[in-house]
Design a protein around this motif. Structure first.
Motif, short mmCIF file in Angstrom:
data_model
loop_
_atom_site.label_atom_id
_atom_site.label_comp_id
_atom_site.label_asym_id
_atom_site.label_seq_id
_atom_site.Cartn_x
_atom_site.Cartn_y
_atom_site.Cartn_z
N GLU B 17 0.84 -1.20 0.00
CA GLU B 17 0.00 0.00 0.00
C GLU B 17 0.88 1.25 0.00
O GLU B 17 1.86 1.34 0.74
N LYS B 18 0.50 2.23 -0.85
CA LYS B 18 1.26 3.49 -0.89
C LYS B 18 0.48 4.58 -0.15
O LYS B 18 -0.73 4.70 -0.30
N PHE B 19 1.20 5.33 0.65
CA PHE B 19 0.60 6.47 1.36
C PHE B 19 1.68 7.50 1.59
O PHE B 19 2.85 7.26 1.28
N MET B 33 2.99 3.63 10.05
CA MET B 33 1.96 2.59 10.11
C MET B 33 1.21 2.53 8.79
O MET B 33 0.70 3.56 8.32
N CYS B 34 1.15 1.36 8.20
CA CYS B 34 0.41 1.21 6.95
C CYS B 34 -1.09 1.35 7.21
O CYS B 34 -1.63 0.67 8.09
N PRO B 35 -1.80 2.23 6.47
CA PRO B 35 -3.23 2.39 6.72
C PRO B 35 -4.05 1.19 6.29
O PRO B 35 -5.19 1.04 6.71
N HIS B 38 -1.83 -2.09 8.70
CA HIS B 38 -1.39 -1.63 10.02
C HIS B 38 0.00 -2.16 10.42
O HIS B 38 0.36 -2.13 11.59
#
Lengths: 475, 51
Positions: B17-19, B33-35, B38
């Motif tokens: 996941e990209k954020f 923390m990966c949304p 997690h």
């Protein structure tokens, strides 16, 4: 009876029944039910207060809590919340807001036995935030959030600051306190003053109160103002306060709230939060913020958990209405010909501002356009128009901009500002060159025409389908 | 807050996941923390950083 959320909702249902909507199906925080319903309503232009009557908690268990959203979704609702008629929802609302900001009504202190928010008290081992409905609203929101206000007390100067501040659920006894340095200067000042002495900061989140309570919390007061007095001015009666459960007898919390979450922010605490879809309609970047170790949750037995749909019209109104009145007053100091100020939803209630003036000199539009930029650091874009343009009607403002501004000389930039230059468009009619006249229906004709007397409420003329069957116009 | 924040994009080493994050977290000791999943990770562990 003191003003609170449930008295407001009951009054709304009694006197303005079309203004609210009941959702009977149970919502689950894990399934985006709340934001899906709110988004659908917004898409169809439905701007009612929404009561969700049944909600599950963060683990999917049924609760006794209901939810209230969209309390600020229209200016008419905001006007009504502070006792104005919906017809006064444009500039009169902003000016009344500005007047209330300058007034105070001192709070009243009541014992816990007279505080509805103490009907249920959960402390120490009984604290479990996972039993409170909190929500994710947008696809990439990192977790469940509360979206209302936090109260802190400056113990040295003895005042309370009440500001909007979201909280991310971290664990059954921990939330973040979203103290973004650019947004929450007041609360952060209190935390940092305590941190300098290696002290903890007590904090209380107020989840559900009369909408005037929150409009007062959004007022543009200076640091050091005791916000409970200002909130009283918006409620038009004293805020009833009661001693906190775990933060000491002298830390007072609103007695008529639906729910209070009390806790302690350890010095120099840091926890990750975001992405979260914010007022800008973009995800706020991940960042480290302080956290709060929750020491008590107190609530009414059937508490109404209030929320704001972030990045949507209610959120925009909470940004714009407090600023419009203040900006009007600041402009009026240097330019008495100002007529109205509006920060539209297209600029999320914060990034753009339309000002109408009674122009007297050629340079007025350009000079007036600088003032809002000085007083609101989030503002990017100001359009100044003549007083024949309604700044609350964006179509008229853009019409003025594309017909009256000469873009080679009427778009000006404030250079060297953080991140981006600021823009001022002078969309007033020029005095120093011949300019066409706006076409209008004669005022006398408009005043003489009572529309209802002219409309035929019977069958539309010539519209009976049977009479036209088989015929082709023009054949 | 302005829309033009000082940010950098990261990809989660576990789920991809990209954020994006505030630059204050770049080269920091606090784990991101990966949304989506997690997962907690340091930015140096990310397979892709755009800044």
């Amino acid at each position: 009876m003191s003003k609170d959320l449930r008295s407001y909702l009951a009054e709304l249902e009694q006197h303005w029944p079309d203004a609210s909507l009941r959702i009977g199906r149970e919502v689950d925080p894990r399934e985006f039910h709340v934001s899906a319903v709110l988004q659908h309503l917004e898409n169809r232009g439905d701007q009612r207060v929404v009561r969700f009557h049944k909600s599950r908690d963060l683990e999917g268990r049924p609760t006794d809590f209901s939810l209230a959203y969209n309390l600020f979704v229209t200016r008419e609702l905001c006007a009504r919340a502070i006792g104005l008629a919906p017809a006064d929802a444009k500039m009169p609302l902003s000016l009344e807001f500005s007047r209330r900001e300058a007034k105070r009504i001192e709070p009243e202190i009541v014992p816990p036995s007279r505080a509805p928010v103490k009907e249920v008290v959960r402390t120490s081992r009984d604290v479990d935030l996972s039993r409170v409905p909190m929500f994710r609203y947008h696809e990439q929101d990192i977790g469940f959030y509360l979206t209302m206000v936090a109260v802190m007390k400056d113990s040295e100067e003895n005042f309370y600051d009440v500001s909007f501040c979201k909280n991310l659920y971290v664990s059954p006894k921990r939330l973040t306190v979203s103290l973004q340095r650019k947004l929450h200067k007041h609360l952060l000042n209190i935390v940092e003053k305590n941190e300098e002495r290696d002290r903890e900061t007590p904090v209380a989140m107020v989840i559900g109160h009369h909408p005037a309570f929150y409009l007062g919390a959004g007022a543009l007061t200076t640091f050091g103002n005791d916000d409970y007095g200002t909130i009283g001015s918006f409620l038009d009666e004293p805020v009833r306060l009661t001693p906190s459960e775990t933060l000491g007898e002298d830390f007072l919390v609103p007695a008529d709230a639906e729910m209070i979450v009390e806790g302690i922010i350890p010095p120099h605490s840091a926890e990750i939060e975001n992405p979260f879809g914010e007022f800008s309609r973009y995800y706020q970047p991940q960042v480290a913020v302080p956290y709060v170790d929750v020491t008590a949750i107190t609530f009414r037995r059937d508490a109404i958990v209030q929320g704001i749909f972030p990045g949507h019209p209610g959120h925009f109104n909470l940004g714009s209405i407090p600023k419009e009145g203040s900006l009007y007053r600041e402009i009026k100091r240097v330019f008495p010909g100002v007529q109205a100020v509006h920060m539209p939803h297209s600029g999320v209630g914060r990034y753009s501002c339309y000002v109408s003036i009674k122009k007297r000199r050629e340079e007025d539009g350009k000079l007036v356009g600088t003032v809002p930029h000085v007083f609101t650091n989030q503002l990017q874009f100001v359009v100044v128009v003549d007083d024949d343009v309604d700044v609350f009607n964006e179509q008229e403002v853009i019409w003025a901009a594309v017909t009256r501004a000469r873009f080679d000389k009427d778009i000006n930039f404030m250079k060297g500002m953080p991140r981006s230059d600021r823009v001022i468009i002078d969309a007033t009619v020029p005095f120093n060159e011949p300019f066409p006249r706006k076409a209008v229906v004669p005022r006398e004709a408009l005043e003489a025409c009572v529309l209802e007397e002219w409309i035929d409420h019977g069958k539309a003329v010539g519209a009976a389908p049977s009479a036209r069957k088989g015929k082709h116009v023009g054949s | 807050m302005s829309v033009r924040e000082d940010i950098f994009w990261v990809a989660c080493p576990k789920c991809g996941e990209k954020f994006y994050c505030d630059v204050q977290l770049r080269h920091g000791l606090i784990k991101l923390m990966c949304p989506k999943c997690h997962h907690r990770f340091l930015d140096s562990e990310s397979p892709q950083i755009i800044e």
